[in-house]
Design an enzyme around this catalytic site. Structure first.
Site, mmCIF file in Angstrom:
data_model
loop_
_atom_site.group_PDB
_atom_site.id
_atom_site.type_symbol
_atom_site.label_atom_id
_atom_site.label_comp_id
_atom_site.label_asym_id
_atom_site.label_seq_id
_atom_site.Cartn_x
_atom_site.Cartn_y
_atom_site.Cartn_z
ATOM 1 N N SER A 57 7.484 65.437 -45.462
ATOM 2 C CA SER A 57 7.111 63.628 -46.007
ATOM 3 C C SER A 57 8.655 62.764 -46.362
ATOM 4 C CB SER A 57 5.537 63.414 -46.359
ATOM 5 O OG SER A 57 5.535 62.835 -48.277
ATOM 6 N N HIS A 96 5.554 60.576 -52.821
ATOM 7 C CA HIS A 96 6.261 59.241 -52.568
ATOM 8 C C HIS A 96 6.580 58.220 -53.080
ATOM 9 C CE1 HIS A 96 3.307 60.358 -48.039
ATOM 10 N NE2 HIS A 96 4.328 61.410 -48.505
ATOM 11 N N ASP A 123 0.957 55.088 -46.978
ATOM 12 C CA ASP A 123 -0.130 56.010 -46.587
ATOM 13 C C ASP A 123 -1.456 55.938 -47.113
ATOM 14 O OD1 ASP A 123 1.858 57.693 -47.243
ATOM 15 O OD2 ASP A 123 2.025 57.171 -49.659
#
Length: 180
Positions: A57, A96, A123
């Site tokens: 990701s 992230h 998210d």
């Protein structure tokens, strides 16, 4: 006889004192590793100073198997920083980028919204049900450095437990049969 036969014969020939010495040596190695880990926790201010990237990701910046070094300071989190966070109800931390911050005027708390660089949307679907933002207590640390590909060892041992057990068994046998 072969390696296994020689190893068994070597174990049989050991005296009690040698076995106890090897057990104490193994205990010291494990204790040293724990002390180093706790020391890193104190220095970095993070509950987990080192994490492995488990998904794609964050590509192309960080690839699956990269190891990230974390640091947690009192400085405010900024948009664009890469953070590692825990979500309520999930065990595995997520790596992230912070894409948006929202400061609550009444309390002064900062809400944080994240997104994986390689993901299409933010998210919010990863957060706990009904949760739209992360708070400071969800953040484990900020990424301050990385080591590419080294985390693959951890990923392989997690995904294929037989490899982990074989490695532990081989290392244990090596420690027990060592004559030094």
């Amino acid at each position: 006889m072969g390696f296994l036969g020689d190893s068994i014969e070597s174990i049989r020939s050991l005296q009690i004192r040698q076995v106890l010495t090897q057990i104490v040596s193994l205990g010291m190695i494990v204790t040293s590793a724990l002390i180093i880990w706790k020391g890193l926790m104190c220095v970095t201010g993070s509950e987990s100073p080192v994490v492995v990237v488990l998904s794609g990701s964050m590509e192309p910046g960080f690839k699956r198997g990269d190891i990230l070094f974390l640091h947690m300071s009192n400085d405010p989190i900024r948009t664009g920083e890469i953070v590692v966070f825990n979500v309520d109800g999930r065990e595995i931390p997520i790596v992230h980028r912070v894409i948006k911050l929202h400061e609550r005027q009444e309390t002064g708390e900062v809400d944080i919204l994240t997104k994986g660089d390689n993901n299409f949307g933010d998210d919010r679907l990863l957060y706990a049900q009904g949760q739209l933002w992360l708070q400071q207590h969800h953040i484990m640390g900020r990424a301050v450095g990385y080591l590419p590909y080294v985390g693959w060892v951890t990923i392989i041992m997690t995904e294929k437990p037989i490899v982990k057990y074989l490695l532990i068994g081989a290392l244990g046998l090596l420690v027990i049969t060592s004559k030094d």
